[in-house]
Design a protein around this motif. Structure first.
Motif, short mmCIF file in Angstrom:
data_model
loop_
_atom_site.label_atom_id
_atom_site.label_comp_id
_atom_site.label_asym_id
_atom_site.label_seq_id
_atom_site.Cartn_x
_atom_site.Cartn_y
_atom_site.Cartn_z
N THR A 36 -9.57 -11.60 5.86
CA THR A 36 -10.70 -12.52 5.44
C THR A 36 -11.42 -13.17 6.86
O THR A 36 -12.65 -12.92 6.74
N ASP A 48 -12.68 -0.01 -2.69
CA ASP A 48 -12.50 -1.18 -1.60
C ASP A 48 -14.05 -1.64 -1.21
O ASP A 48 -14.37 -2.72 -1.08
N SER A 84 -9.57 -1.24 3.84
CA SER A 84 -8.70 -1.83 3.01
C SER A 84 -8.08 -3.11 3.77
O SER A 84 -7.74 -2.92 4.85
N ASP A 85 -7.83 -4.16 2.86
CA ASP A 85 -6.90 -5.16 3.56
C ASP A 85 -7.53 -5.63 4.99
O ASP A 85 -6.86 -6.25 5.55
N GLU A 101 -9.70 5.43 -4.11
CA GLU A 101 -9.41 4.01 -3.63
C GLU A 101 -10.52 3.45 -2.67
O GLU A 101 -10.79 2.14 -2.61
N GLN A 102 -10.86 4.17 -1.63
CA GLN A 102 -11.83 3.68 -0.52
C GLN A 102 -13.14 3.26 -1.14
O GLN A 102 -13.77 2.25 -0.89
N LYS A 127 -15.82 -3.61 -4.10
CA LYS A 127 -15.32 -4.95 -4.07
C LYS A 127 -16.02 -5.75 -3.15
O LYS A 127 -16.45 -6.81 -3.20
N ILE A 128 -16.03 -5.41 -1.78
CA ILE A 128 -16.52 -5.95 -0.95
C ILE A 128 -18.07 -6.30 -1.12
O ILE A 128 -18.72 -7.48 -1.06
N ARG A 171 1.03 -1.24 0.25
CA ARG A 171 -0.11 0.05 0.13
C ARG A 171 0.97 1.42 -0.22
O ARG A 171 1.93 1.10 0.49
N PHE A 226 -16.26 -0.41 5.97
CA PHE A 226 -15.61 -1.36 5.45
C PHE A 226 -14.22 -0.56 5.43
O PHE A 226 -13.89 0.62 5.61
N LYS A 279 -7.74 9.86 -0.60
CA LYS A 279 -7.87 8.44 -1.04
C LYS A 279 -9.31 8.00 -1.33
O LYS A 279 -9.60 6.85 -1.28
N TYR A 330 -16.82 3.17 3.33
CA TYR A 330 -15.53 3.15 4.02
C TYR A 330 -15.74 3.78 5.64
O TYR A 330 -16.49 4.42 5.94
#
Length: 416
Positions: A259, A295, A255-256, A291-292, A298-299, A17, A253, A288, A203
């Motif tokens: 799981t 993320d 990033s990274d 980018e947030q 994606k989720i 990152r 949410f 950012k 986020y």
């Protein structure tokens, strides 16, 4: 307790990152823990991670001096740390160490409020601890005998600890199954209520809880810190057009996020799975923000709801944006369908956003011709009060109205 936050910038890491924003987020994570003072924070560049100590010996000595000089009691490593690395670094520095997963678990444990949330935290913590038993028992000196029923004679302490954790996991899973069953019954009962569900997602620290409070008058914890909300909160809200909806505030949410932690907090995202509309709240003032947003999308895609439920995007915290940038953002939002520039603090842009929510959730309408006697003032007034009349043709004994309405409105009219 005074803490040092370290972001290892490992050049060989493919999932690397950007170090500056990553360190800022790590400091914000640390600030989310009560009774913790971030005394110092730094980025440490590394060609690659050292297997036993993560850092090189020179950097370890340098950090040790820093820890002593600032009276640090806890080191937070913004990234994964193996059990062996954790044990060795704690021994070298003489302080407690937490990696990114451990820190997030601590925050989750501090914030979880519902029974299911607490159990999910315990489950995630146990699976995390199971991999780190090497910290406590590195040799086989400590053994205990037994009758052979469990473990058998000569069982090592590490085996006993691992078995105790496994038993606890089984017990928590049973409790969780009962809690989830109860939740499923509540959801089933809620589905009988003819209210659509609107889920706020975004986020962490995007301002979802502040928006939720503004719209509902609720007093959900709304602080400028990461993971302020860890359990879904639901309230009934009436939109300006009279539509009643259930508004759901969900966990932020990040990033990274490991799981196992996403899985542990699926409970907090269950309301999203049932949502009729998703409102994606973005902190548009964050450097950012793109980018947030990626993320979050994606989720949502991983949850399988990105393609099924309609989505409205809300650019929040417009009050934090410089005036010239704010004007450009407003123009950009106006040109995009389903995007609204708002401030949950000042209320800017919320009426337009709520109107879009109502329009998106509006049930399908159909056209009918309704003949009313001139003396039927009550039903005529009802139709005009609902705002469904599109035209009328007066006759000698009756008036024919052209109405555009929903099935529910038609049924209510027929009952008058």
């Amino acid at each position: 307790m005074r803490a040092l936050v370290v972001h290892p910038d490992i050049k060989a890491d493919r999932a690397r990152r950007e170090p500056g924003p990553a360190l800022e987020e790590a400091v914000a994570l640390a600030a989310a823990l009560p009774d913790l003072e971030v005394a110092d924070a730094l980025i440490v560049g590394l060609p690659k991670a050292q297997p036993g100590l993560l850092f090189g010996t020179g950097k370890i000595a340098e950090l040790k001096d820093r820890i002593k000089a600032q009276d640090i009691g806890l080191v937070l490593i913004d990234g994964p740390v193996t059990p062996v690395q954790q044990r060795n670094l704690e021994k070298e520095w003489g302080v407690k160490l937490l990696d990114r997963t451990g820190l997030i678990l601590e925050i989750f444990a501090d914030r979880a409020a519902t029974r299911e949330g607490v159990l999910q935290v315990e489950l995630a913590a146990l699976s995390y601890q199971r991999t780190r038993l090497v910290r406590a028992w590195t040799h086989l000196e400590r053994q205990r005998g037994g009758l052979g029923f469990v473990g058998g004679p000569g069982e090592t302490q590490i085996e006993a600890d691992r078995r105790a954790i496994d038993e606890a996991v089984v017990r928590i899973r049973r409790q969780l199954a009962r809690v989830v069953k109860t939740r499923a019954l509540h959801r089933k009962a809620r589905k009988k209520i003819p209210y659509p569900i609107v889920a706020l997602v975004g986020y962490t620290n995007a301002g979802k809880s502040t928006l939720f409070n503004h719209l509902t008058g609720a007093e959900v914890l709304a602080k400028d810190m990461l993971f302020a909300t860890l359990d879904p909160t639901m309230r009934a809200v009436s939109l300006p057009d009279g539509t009643d909806v259930i508004l759901s505030d969900t966990v932020g949410f990040i990033s990274d996020l490991p799981t196992q932690l996403v899985a542990a907090f699926r409970a907090t995202l269950e309301e999203v799975l049932d949502a009729d509309l998703i409102v994606h709240v973005r902190d548009i003032s964050h450097p950012k923000t793109e980018e947030q947003a990626g993320d979050v999308v994606k989720i949502l895609r991983d949850l399988g709801v990105a393609e099924t439920a309609p989505l409205i995007e809300v650019w929040n915290k417009m009050d934090r944006v410089p005036p010239e940038t704010a004007e450009a953002l407003r123009t950009m939002a106006e040109r995009r369908e389903g995007v609204f520039a708002v401030s949950a603090l000042t209320g800017e842009g919320l009426p337009a956003m709520l109107a879009a929510v109502a329009q998106t959730l509006a049930p399908p309408r159909h056209v009918s011709q309704v003949a009313l006697a001139h003396s039927d003032g009550k039903r005529r007034a009802w139709l005009f009060g609902q705002g469904v009349v599109e035209g009328e043709e007066p006759g000698e004994t009756e008036t024919v109205l052209r109405v555009l309405w929903t099935d529910r409105q038609e049924q209510a009219f027929r009952r008058l």
